[in-house]
Scaffold this active site. Structure first.
Site, PDB file in Angstrom:
ATOM      1  CG  ASP A  35       1.571   1.766   9.321  1.00 25.46           C
ATOM      2  OD1 ASP A  35       2.104   2.154   8.266  1.00 25.46           O
ATOM      3  OD2 ASP A  35       0.742   2.457   9.953  1.00 25.46           O
TER       4      ASP A  35
ATOM      5  NE  ARG B  48       2.053   9.948  12.676  1.00 26.89           N
ATOM      6  CZ  ARG B  48       2.350   8.662  12.571  1.00 26.89           C
ATOM      7  NH1 ARG B  48       2.807   8.184  11.436  1.00 26.89           N
ATOM      8  NH2 ARG B  48       2.219   7.856  13.598  1.00 26.89           N
TER       9      ARG B  48
ATOM     10  NE  ARG C  85       8.756   6.678   8.484  1.00 26.12           N
ATOM     11  CZ  ARG C  85       8.318   7.818   7.938  1.00 26.12           C
ATOM     12  NH1 ARG C  85       9.164   8.771   7.646  1.00 26.12           N
ATOM     13  NH2 ARG C  85       7.051   7.996   7.683  1.00 26.12           N
TER      14      ARG C  85
ATOM     15  CG  ASP D 226      -0.219  -0.030   2.552  1.00 22.16           C
ATOM     16  OD1 ASP D 226       1.034  -0.074   2.560  1.00 22.16           O
ATOM     17  OD2 ASP D 226      -0.900  -0.036   3.594  1.00 22.16           O
ATOM     18  CG  HIS D 227       3.448   2.505   3.032  1.00 25.01           C
ATOM     19  ND1 HIS D 227       2.313   1.945   3.574  1.00 25.01           N
ATOM     20  CD2 HIS D 227       3.931   3.352   3.984  1.00 25.01           C
ATOM     21  CE1 HIS D 227       2.133   2.419   4.792  1.00 25.01           C
ATOM     22  NE2 HIS D 227       3.086   3.277   5.057  1.00 25.01           N
TER      23      HIS D 227
ATOM     24  CB  SER E  13       6.054   6.545  10.824  1.00 25.11           C
ATOM     25  OG  SER E  13       6.982   5.598  10.494  1.00 25.11           O
TER      26      SER E  13
END
Length: 779
Positions: A192, A474, A671, A127-128, A669
């Protein structure tokens, strides 16, 4: 009762008799967790058994819902130390979910573990990596071409290791999880930060880094600091213009971006039943913006209706039969309680540049003028993982239809992102998509798109001051379009849609009028829309690949010359010595999110290549020396240089370095690249006033030292030209501070006390060089 994946050094195919009994208990419920995974069953019986042990140990102390689910997933409920905010819990999550940007590094780490299959149900969601530009069909096609190597790697790795694969165009991870995998009382971790979206279905769902996902997929206990609990009591009923999004926008204004750190947010009270299941998901999703570990709602009939409408009526029935497990105990205690009367709640708009700057709609026009923000609205964007449900689309379309009936279309640019292929197909069938396009909207791909910076924006010149409003979660500077002068605001999709029709931030649809095609004024009526489609969902195209039963012939290839993918080299273990004579790479000023540390947008293409993506390390952080980004003083060359280039020179010269940071460092995030890149480029420690939860854990997992000033004022004492040493590592132990010796260039040295939150196992991660190194040592 110990579970198979809690035991150390046990072979997958060598299950002892006691574990066979455990498996029987696990299989006593024959209701699958998901229609896509008939072999994996819901285990309410084990949840109850574990809770009985906890109740006996705590003299039947009433438990919050979060405590029930968390403690119900303990590896060893009989012996686990349990103290809110203090204990580190060893847990058995039910499943793992990974999005494609973070899955690349997670799978690289899993490959390094040498294990043949994942130990728990897991999925990968593409999806990213889809960039928003022309529209759904074109953008999805372009993404498949551009990212073919990465998609091929993820699909083959999923097949090889027993992981479900959702390809590009299938939708956003959190919407797909809600539609197919989330269930009341379950526990999931996801790579995520918005994984808590599944709390809308009564699941404890927590965002983590890839190394945590590897732990769970490898079958080892997953560690979580025992959270505290904030209760949000809802009374009354939402007004016609108010939506579930406004609840979390209000809560964000109350708690701020760090007020939920190390807490689970638990919603309860009579107002809960006025919120749809997907609306609850919206609220839980954006709980990430207040730093919460996760958020959750108690099981109710709204959840049951959603489960039934998505083909899981058997789960709805089972959950209904086990309501006692899926609601908080009467008399349970929260560490903090917030009261919100929904009768009094009005729509909110939060921003710019931070999601906790909350403004009532009735005040917003004046606030815009007072601050001199661009009043003209350039673009309105609805959808994303936060607000892309059928209800969100239907209510927004009802506003568009009112405008169309008056001959009015959107003045501002308007984009719509369906959350999944199922949502896209259903709104297309029901005429909702047609209403959007007639009103001037552009339907984007079933993907994250502009929400994460995947937006090829060309409607304004670069760096032009402008305003956009989104239904996303965000709104940090540069996040959506890379423009530091874009003022991004967050609201409900209904409010976004209304403002798009007016073309102005100052428009209040509750009080102001639009002008129809004949010059007459008219007011928009409150939005309307069903929470679920009357004719059930249309699943659309088949976009799921189940893992094959036998994957012996599946090969996972990584080209040595690829600039997108790179196999990992283990980090070096600690050499047993103090860390002396360290340079200060940068003293970061103010907000330093994971977007500042490791940007997304165009850098997403390097998420599977650690060396290449390290070229964006800290390029968004503001240097306290000059208030500039990506410009620091190189102490070896005595010249100004970029941040990653300087770090590379220090590493090449065998010079260690640290980062000095401010409050809530690493918010945003999940990440883990924001931890991997500093480790890869020779960083030793990150020393700040306070950390965001996920980032602190990610740093520990990669063998870094996340440390905090015992006295926050010491941040102001340190200058970037100082040389520092970290003392006390030879006797590194939980609860014992370390010492930072600071040597200014022209004065005597002095000492600063540094706190840490390492427990015994996490100290072993540091000594081994990373959690993955430690895992491999234990195998």
């Amino acid at each position: 009762m110990l579970l198979q994946r809690c035991l150390n050094n046990i072979k997958i195919n060598n299950i002892s008799p006691i574990l066979q009994n455990v498996n029987k208990a696990y299989m006593s419920s024959r209701v699958p967790m998901s229609p896509l995974e008939s072999q994996n069953h819901i285990k309410y019986d084990l949840l109850q058994e574990n809770l009985n042990i906890i109740k006996e140990r705590t003299n039947n102390t009433p438990l919050t819902l979060g405590e029930k689910i968390v403690y119900g997933h303990l590896c060893d409920p009989q012996n686990q130390e349990i103290e809110r905010g203090q204990s580190y819990l060893n847990l058995n999550p039910d499943r793992v979910a990974m999005q494609d940007a973070t899955a690349q590094m997670a799978m690289m780490q899993f490959i390094s573990s040498g294990l043949p299959k994942v130990a728990v149900p897991s999925t990968i969601h593409c999806d990213h990596l889809i960039e928003a530009y022309q529209g759904s069909v074109e953008d999805t096609h372009n993404a498949k071409m551009t990212n073919e190597e990465v998609y091929r790697f993820l699909k083959s790795a999923a097949a090889k290791f027993g992981i479900g694969f959702w390809g590009p165009g299938s939708g956003i991870i959190h919407q797909i999880v809600l539609e197919n995998y989330a269930f009341p009382g379950g526990m999931m971790i996801g790579t995520d930060s918005h994984t808590p979206n599944a709390g809308g279905l009564g699941m404890i769902a927590i965002g983590v880094g890839g190394a945590d996902a590897v732990d769970v997929m490898a079958g080892t206990p997953w560690e979580l600091k025992a959270p505290k609990y904030i209760g949000v009591r809802l009374s009354g009923k939402l007004n016609p213009w108010t939506s579930p999004k406004d609840i979390i926008l209000k809560v964000a204004g109350i708690l701020t971006v760090k007020g939920g750190t190390d807490h689970i947010i638990e919603y309860f009270g009579p107002g809960v039943d006025s919120i749809s299941c997907t609306g609850m998901g919206t609220i839980c999703n954006m709980g990430a913006e207040i730093g919460a570990t996760t958020s959750i709602f108690p099981f109710n009939d709204r959840m049951g209706e959603y489960l039934s409408s998505t083909g899981r009526s058997n789960i709805a029935q089972l959950a209904s039969e086990n309501r006692n497990l899926l609601q908080p105990d009467e008399g349970c205690e929260y560490d903090q309680v917030i009261e919100i009367n929904l009768d009094d709640l009005e729509p909110h708009i939060n921003g710019p540049f931070t999601p906790d700057a909350a403004h009532k709609l009735s005040d917003f026009a004046d606030v815009v003028k007072q601050n001199g923000w661009p009043e003209k609205l350039s673009v309105g964007l609805i959808g994303s993982c936060t607000n892309s449900s059928y209800e969100d689309m239907a209510r927004s379309a009802s506003i568009c239809q009112q405008a169309l009936d008056k001959g009015v279309k959107s003045i501002s640019s308007y984009t719509i992102t369906p959350g999944s292929e199922q949502i896209r197909a259903t709104i297309a069938r029901d005429g909702i998509m047609d209403t959007f396009t007639k009103a001037g909207g552009v339907v984007l791909a079933n993907a994250c798109g502009p929400c994460i910076g995947q937006w090829k924006r060309d409607d304004i010149p670069k760096d032009t001051p402008n305003s956009i409003i989104t239904s996303y979660n965000r709104n940090f500077a540069k996040r959506n379009d890379g423009n530091p002068n874009t003022h991004a605001f967050v609201a409900s999709p209904e409010i976004v849609t209304a403002l798009v029709l007016a073309g102005s931030l100052s428009f209040n649809p509750m009080t102001d009028s639009l002008v129809d095609s004949e010059g007459n004024k008219f007011k928009l009526q409150p939005p309307k829309g069903d929470s679920l489609p009357k004719n059930s969902f249309d699943k659309g195209a088949d976009v799921y690949d189940a893992p094959p039963e036998n994957s012996d012939d599946v090969t996972v290839d990584v080209d040595e010359d690829s600039d997108r993918l790179q196999l990992l080299t283990p980090f070096k273990a600690w050499d047993g010595k103090s860390l002396d004579d360290l340079k200060i790479l940068i003293k970061a000023k103010g907000k330093c999110t994971t977007d500042h540390i490791s940007m997304a947008g165009p850098w997403l293409k390097y998420r599977g290549h650690l060396d290449n993506i390290s070229n964006n390390m800290l390029i968004g952080a503001v240097n306290s020396d000059n208030d500039e980004t990506n410009t620091i003083y190189n102490r070896l060359t005595n010249e100004w240089d970029n941040v990653p280039g300087t770090a590379r020179q220090y590493k090449a010269a065998n010079v260690g370095w640290v980062v000095i940071g401010d409050t809530n460092y690493g918010e945003g995030s999940s990440r883990e690249h924001a931890a991997l890149c500093p480790r890869h480029l020779g960083g030793k420690a990150i020393i700040v006033k306070s950390f965001a939860r996920i980032h602190e854990t990610n740093l520990k997992k990669q063998g870094m030292l996340p440390l905090t000033f015992a006295n926050p004022d010491d941040y102001d004492r340190i200058n970037s030209e100082d040389v520092v040493s970290i003392k006390g590592l030879e006797s590194f132990q939980p609860g014992t501070p370390l010492t930072l010796v600071v040597q200014p260039p022209n004065s005597d040295s002095y000492e600063i006390t540094l706190n840490h939150t390492f427990n015994s196992q996490q100290i072993e991660w540091f000594k081994a060089g990373s959690a993955l190194n430690y895992l491999k040592q234990k195998m």
